[in-house]
Design an enzyme around this catalytic site. Structure first.
Site, PDB file in Angstrom:
ATOM      1  N   CYS A 132      14.823 -23.882  15.937  1.00  0.00           N
ATOM      2  CA  CYS A 132      13.745 -24.621  16.426  1.00  0.00           C
ATOM      3  C   CYS A 132      12.319 -23.766  15.957  1.00  0.00           C
ATOM      4  CB  CYS A 132      13.852 -24.738  17.731  1.00  0.00           C
ATOM      5  SG  CYS A 132      12.214 -25.416  18.771  1.00  0.00           S
ATOM      6  N   TYR A 191       8.718 -35.849  12.309  1.00  0.00           N
ATOM      7  CA  TYR A 191       9.495 -35.089  13.608  1.00  0.00           C
ATOM      8  C   TYR A 191      10.999 -36.015  13.619  1.00  0.00           C
ATOM      9  CZ  TYR A 191      11.178 -32.129  17.152  1.00  0.00           C
ATOM     10  OH  TYR A 191      12.089 -31.445  17.981  1.00  0.00           O
ATOM     11  N   GLU A 216      13.974 -27.242   9.973  1.00  0.00           N
ATOM     12  CA  GLU A 216      12.642 -26.704  10.354  1.00  0.00           C
ATOM     13  C   GLU A 216      12.276 -25.494  10.031  1.00  0.00           C
ATOM     14  OE1 GLU A 216      12.479 -27.338  14.654  1.00  0.00           O
ATOM     15  OE2 GLU A 216      13.385 -29.313  14.820  1.00  0.00           O
ATOM     16  N   ASP A 237      20.975 -25.670  19.991  1.00  0.00           N
ATOM     17  CA  ASP A 237      20.508 -27.028  19.129  1.00  0.00           C
ATOM     18  C   ASP A 237      21.194 -27.104  18.056  1.00  0.00           C
ATOM     19  OD1 ASP A 237      17.871 -27.092  20.653  1.00  0.00           O
ATOM     20  OD2 ASP A 237      17.011 -25.290  19.558  1.00  0.00           O
ATOM     21  N   TYR A 276      18.684 -27.556  11.988  1.00  0.00           N
ATOM     22  CA  TYR A 276      18.576 -26.024  12.680  1.00  0.00           C
ATOM     23  C   TYR A 276      19.220 -25.355  11.914  1.00  0.00           C
ATOM     24  CZ  TYR A 276      17.284 -28.796  16.888  1.00  0.00           C
ATOM     25  OH  TYR A 276      16.276 -29.779  17.659  1.00  0.00           O
ATOM     26  N   CYS A 316      11.869 -22.542  24.104  1.00  0.00           N
ATOM     27  CA  CYS A 316      12.033 -21.556  22.885  1.00  0.00           C
ATOM     28  C   CYS A 316      13.577 -21.374  22.766  1.00  0.00           C
ATOM     29  CB  CYS A 316      11.120 -20.229  22.992  1.00  0.00           C
ATOM     30  SG  CYS A 316      11.531 -19.087  21.781  1.00  0.00           S
ATOM     31  N   CYS A 375      18.604  -4.988  11.977  1.00  0.00           N
ATOM     32  CA  CYS A 375      18.976  -5.189  10.292  1.00  0.00           C
ATOM     33  C   CYS A 375      18.496  -3.911   9.478  1.00  0.00           C
ATOM     34  CB  CYS A 375      18.316  -6.307   9.753  1.00  0.00           C
ATOM     35  SG  CYS A 375      18.211  -6.607   8.143  1.00  0.00           S
TER      36      CYS A 375
END
Length: 216
Positions: free
Chosen positions: A53, A84, A96, A131, A136, A199, A208
């Site tokens: 998202c 959208y 997205e 999602d 996504y 969110c 990482c």
């Protein structure tokens, strides 16, 4: 069957036709007071990432020192200037995406890659958390051969530490940047306008190694 269809990429011939007119773009960033669309300041560079998202993803990057501007939109599909609702139907092929405009003297492309990898779970295929859908999926849209090599090297380095931590293989697409179509105005800097808004961004908790100097 509906859930299955949402995770299958539409073919170009079956994608929605879209439209010729682009979505209107607000002139300035709500947080950074910088242009959302070109022209950008001299020396600025562009990076584009998809990590679920785009509301939460954009906020992560606008909070990053060295980032000049951000915008959310749609990339990687077939439908020109989609809405959208069209993207969420799974019938455009887009994911997205966040556009990150940055000053390379203050933050490097490798630094942005590290933020990208750590901000989401890149092993989930056509979903991110709860999602689900092709919109996504995780993606890096590179613009130069060097960026492609850096993205692939960062993926390989992160895969090593993810594997050691028990995670699945990375499913992130690393692909040449295509047209970036701006999302509707209400999506731009959404979590600044709606601080309590949804969110769905969440990482694996695994650091990482890209761009991190070895300890002395």
């Amino acid at each position: 069957m509906f859930g299955f269809a949402k995770t299958q990429m539409v073919s170009p011939e079956k994608a929605l036709p879209g439209r010729d007119e682009p979505i209107p773009v607000p002139p300035r960033h709500e947080v950074l007071d910088a242009p959302l669309a070109p022209p950008y300041p001299e020396g600025a560079e562009i990076a584009e990432f998809a990590l679920g998202c785009f509301w939460g993803a954009e906020r992560i990057f606008w909070q990053t020192p060295g980032v000049i501007s951000t915008a959310v939109g749609y990339e990687g599909g077939y439908t020109p200037n989609p809405t959208y609702e069209e993207v969420c139907s799974g019938q455009t092929g887009h994911t997205e995406t966040v556009r990150v405009v940055y000053d390379p003297t203050e933050v490097s492309y490798e630094d942005l890659l590290r933020i990208f990898w750590e901000a989401h779970d890149p092993t989930q295929g056509m979903r991110q958390g709860n999602d689900v859908g092709t919109q996504y999926r995780s993606a890096v849209f590179y613009r130069t051969d060097l960026e492609q090599k850096q993205a692939e090297a960062s993926r390989d380095a992160y895969q090593e530490v993810l594997t050691k931590a028990g995670h699945a293989p990375i499913t992130t697409q690393i692909t040449k940047a295509t047209d970036f179509y701006y999302a509707e105005h209400y999506h731009q800097q959404y979590l600044h306008k709606n601080p309590g808004g949804y969110c769905g961004i969440g990482g694996t908790g695994v650091s990482c190694p890209v761009g991190i100097a070895p300890a002395e």
